[in-house]
Design an enzyme around this catalytic site. Structure first.
Site, PDB file in Angstrom:
ATOM      1  N   TYR A   1      20.403   7.290  36.529  1.00 45.67           N
ATOM      2  CA  TYR A   1      19.194   6.630  36.047  1.00 45.67           C
ATOM      3  C   TYR A   1      20.051   5.098  35.978  1.00 45.67           C
ATOM      4  O   TYR A   1      19.274   4.164  36.494  1.00 45.67           O
ATOM      5  CB  TYR A   1      18.667   7.095  34.782  1.00 45.67           C
ATOM      6  CG  TYR A   1      17.845   6.020  34.005  1.00 45.67           C
ATOM      7  CD1 TYR A   1      16.544   5.448  34.609  1.00 45.67           C
ATOM      8  CD2 TYR A   1      18.483   5.549  32.933  1.00 45.67           C
ATOM      9  CE1 TYR A   1      15.949   4.698  33.897  1.00 45.67           C
ATOM     10  CE2 TYR A   1      17.712   4.582  32.212  1.00 45.67           C
ATOM     11  CZ  TYR A   1      16.458   4.136  32.839  1.00 45.67           C
ATOM     12  OH  TYR A   1      15.580   3.206  32.172  1.00 45.67           O
TER      13      TYR A   1
ATOM     14  N   THR B   1      18.461  -1.409  31.670  1.00 42.41           N
ATOM     15  CA  THR B   1      18.981  -0.409  30.469  1.00 42.41           C
ATOM     16  C   THR B   1      20.294  -0.687  29.998  1.00 42.41           C
ATOM     17  O   THR B   1      21.231  -0.969  30.640  1.00 42.41           O
ATOM     18  CB  THR B   1      18.637   0.875  31.031  1.00 42.41           C
ATOM     19  OG1 THR B   1      19.210   1.848  30.121  1.00 42.41           O
ATOM     20  CG2 THR B   1      19.520   1.194  32.369  1.00 42.41           C
TER      21      THR B   1
ATOM     22  N   LEU C   1      13.469   9.963  20.191  1.00 41.29           N
ATOM     23  CA  LEU C   1      13.836  10.898  18.715  1.00 41.29           C
ATOM     24  C   LEU C   1      12.750  10.336  18.009  1.00 41.29           C
ATOM     25  O   LEU C   1      12.253  11.323  17.101  1.00 41.29           O
ATOM     26  CB  LEU C   1      15.167   9.993  18.307  1.00 41.29           C
ATOM     27  CG  LEU C   1      15.594  10.397  16.758  1.00 41.29           C
ATOM     28  CD1 LEU C   1      15.921  11.711  16.458  1.00 41.29           C
ATOM     29  CD2 LEU C   1      16.747   9.542  16.078  1.00 41.29           C
TER      30      LEU C   1
ATOM     31  N   GLY D   1       2.145   6.950  33.472  1.00 40.65           N
ATOM     32  CA  GLY D   1       1.234   6.042  32.856  1.00 40.65           C
ATOM     33  C   GLY D   1      -0.026   6.471  32.477  1.00 40.65           C
ATOM     34  O   GLY D   1      -0.487   7.697  32.759  1.00 40.65           O
TER      35      GLY D   1
ATOM     36  N   TYR E   1       4.685   2.850  28.809  1.00 37.27           N
ATOM     37  CA  TYR E   1       4.863   2.556  27.288  1.00 37.27           C
ATOM     38  C   TYR E   1       5.239   1.259  27.099  1.00 37.27           C
ATOM     39  O   TYR E   1       4.621   0.388  26.704  1.00 37.27           O
ATOM     40  CB  TYR E   1       5.826   3.554  26.659  1.00 37.27           C
ATOM     41  CG  TYR E   1       6.440   3.201  25.610  1.00 37.27           C
ATOM     42  CD1 TYR E   1       5.697   2.929  24.186  1.00 37.27           C
ATOM     43  CD2 TYR E   1       7.668   3.278  24.895  1.00 37.27           C
ATOM     44  CE1 TYR E   1       5.999   2.440  23.209  1.00 37.27           C
ATOM     45  CE2 TYR E   1       8.196   2.799  23.720  1.00 37.27           C
ATOM     46  CZ  TYR E   1       7.204   2.354  22.930  1.00 37.27           C
ATOM     47  OH  TYR E   1       7.782   2.227  21.474  1.00 37.27           O
TER      48      TYR E   1
HETATM   49  N1  UDP Z   1      18.040  12.922  19.364  1.00 37.60           N
HETATM   50  C1  UDP Z   1      18.163  14.027  18.473  1.00 37.60           C
HETATM   51  N2  UDP Z   1      16.905  15.074  18.780  1.00 37.60           N
HETATM   52  C2  UDP Z   1      16.198  14.818  19.615  1.00 37.60           C
HETATM   53  C3  UDP Z   1      16.118  13.804  20.372  1.00 37.60           C
HETATM   54  C4  UDP Z   1      17.080  12.626  20.306  1.00 37.60           C
HETATM   55  O1  UDP Z   1      19.165  14.318  17.776  1.00 37.60           O
HETATM   56  O2  UDP Z   1      15.323  15.656  19.546  1.00 37.60           O
HETATM   57  C5  UDP Z   1      19.412  11.629  19.319  1.00 37.60           C
HETATM   58  C6  UDP Z   1      19.735  11.775  20.490  1.00 37.60           C
HETATM   59  O3  UDP Z   1      20.808  12.624  20.791  1.00 37.60           O
HETATM   60  C7  UDP Z   1      20.296  10.075  20.535  1.00 37.60           C
HETATM   61  C8  UDP Z   1      19.236   9.372  19.468  1.00 37.60           C
HETATM   62  O4  UDP Z   1      18.766  10.589  19.107  1.00 37.60           O
HETATM   63  O5  UDP Z   1      21.680  10.010  19.689  1.00 37.60           O
HETATM   64  C9  UDP Z   1      18.272   8.825  20.600  1.00 37.60           C
HETATM   65  O6  UDP Z   1      17.726   9.506  21.445  1.00 37.60           O
HETATM   66  P1  UDP Z   1      16.694   9.043  22.271  1.00 37.60           P
HETATM   67  O7  UDP Z   1      16.389  10.116  23.415  1.00 37.60           O
HETATM   68  O8  UDP Z   1      15.314   8.657  21.500  1.00 37.60           O
HETATM   69  O9  UDP Z   1      17.399   7.649  23.004  1.00 37.60           O
HETATM   70  P2  UDP Z   1      18.465   7.538  24.055  1.00 37.60           P
HETATM   71  O10 UDP Z   1      19.497   6.884  23.004  1.00 37.60           O
HETATM   72  O11 UDP Z   1      18.707   8.755  24.594  1.00 37.60           O
HETATM   73  O12 UDP Z   1      17.783   6.383  25.030  1.00 37.60           O
END
Ligand code: UDP
Length: 329
Positions: free
Chosen positions: A142, A118, A191, A37, A12
């Site tokens: 990670y 990260t 998300l 990928g 990505y």
């Molecule tokens: N999140 C959520 N539902 C989902 C996926 C993610 O509520 O199905 C929330 C997750 O708990 C976090 C935010 O969305 O607070 C961003 O999550 P993501 O996995 O996109 O990125 P991260 O912050 O974990 O790198």
């Protein structure tokens, strides 16, 4: 014109960096095992070497086929949750193979290296926004694996003069503004693509992980940064390597809650998103927002697509056009 090697360039963020290099007129070779990928994400005239970093012969031959003006290293396992279940697998793959790559770069006279690091280095931030002075305490194996690579690069500079840029991303999101590339993970856990799929009726609902965080609406706050702005930051960081090694936090500096994201997807798509309230997800800090002042000040980088509706619109456009991701259009 430069000649660059990009590990994980079919993934990505890596593929968007490759595109930024191509758009700037450079020559690019992608090194990717295609486990995560996609061949279709490597756009011509970039060339693809399908190989694993564990394949030291192919890796050494590739680096020997220089000179390379820089190596960008994206290839990694990247699921925080999975790393909590398989810590040694993550450490061996990400840190072990990454150190092998750094070693090979040193042996073949590469002088510049850019690492995809990260925000997970900051598992327990004391101050928001999070700047480079924040104490480091990886939130997962990670994050730990990326920290090990940052440290290996510190010694690679000190002992061998390999200059490096460590870029600590917050939440990469969006897609190429011209629709040439997008986000396609399998399984998808992020998300924004999941909320978009719920809006498009491709998923039943979106589960909101936790509503009792100490934030205004009780849901987690994150700093979503457009993947094309991330890519541009890599080019700026590369220029900075003419002078010295650098480490930057990389985000927009603005936080959006899970509910903000859902509302924005509803507005941009014009469709309702079915929501289900769910328990907290293990390991999620309440708020992660980057302080990227150092990067802006030292390199002149500024995001172009920092408005959340723009990030969502680009992600939505690509996802609408690619129902099954890259493989099935
Ligand atoms: N999140 C959520 N539902 C989902 C996926 C993610 O509520 O199905 C929330 C997750 O708990 C976090 C935010 O969305 O607070 C961003 O999550 P993501 O996995 O996109 O990125 P991260 O912050 O974990 O790198």
């Amino acid at each position: 014109m430069g000649r660059y090697l990009v590990t994980g360039g079919a993934g990505y963020v890596g593929s968007h960096l490759v595109l930024a290099l191509l758009d700037a007129g450079h020559q690019v070779t992608v090194y990717d095992n295609l486990r995560q990928g996609h061949t279709q994400a490597v756009l011509p005239p970039a060339t693809l070497i399908q190989a694993d970093l564990a394949d030291r012969i192919t890796l050494d031959c590739t680096l020997a086929d220089g000179p390379w003006d820089a190596v960008f290293h994206f290839a990694a396992l990247s699921l925080v949750g999975e790393s909590m279940q398989r810590p040694f697998f993550y450490l061996a793959e990400n840190a072990g193979l990454g150190i092998g790559l750094i070693d090979s770069c040193v042996r073949h006279g590469v002088s510049k290296f850019v690492l995809s690091s990260t925000a997970n280095l900051f598992g327990n931030p004391q101050r928001i926004p999070i700047d480079e002075a924040e104490h480091i305490e990886p939130g997962s194996p990670y994050g730990e694996s990326k920290l090990m690579l940052e440290r290996a690069l510190f010694w690679a500079d000190r002992i061998h003069g390999l200059r490096s840029a460590c870029l600590r991303y917050f939440n990469a999101a969006g897609a190429d503004s011209q629709g040439r590339l997008g986000e396609d993970h399998n399984p998808e856990t992020h998300l924004i693509p999941l909320v978009i799929d719920a809006a498009l009726g491709r998923r039943q609902e979106i589960a909101v992980f936790g509503q009792d965080y100490p934030t205004p609406d009780g849901t987690c706050i994150r700093d979503y940064i457009h993947v094309a702005d991330l890519a541009q930051a890599h080019l700026r960081a590369l220029d900075a390597l003419d002078h010295r090694s650098v480490t930057y936090n990389l985000g927009n500096g603005a936080g959006h809650s899970v509910m903000d994201v859902i509302r924005t997807v509803e507005q941009v798509s014009g469709r309702a998103v079915p929501v289900r309230m769910a328990d907290r997800r293990a390991g999620d800090p309440a708020v992660l927002v980057a302080g990227s002042d150092l990067l802006r000040r030292e390199t002149g980088w500024a995001p172009r697509f920092d408005a959340l509706p723009t990030i969502v619109a680009h992600a939505l456009a690509w996802r609408e056009a690619h129902a099954g991701g890259y493989e099935k259009k």
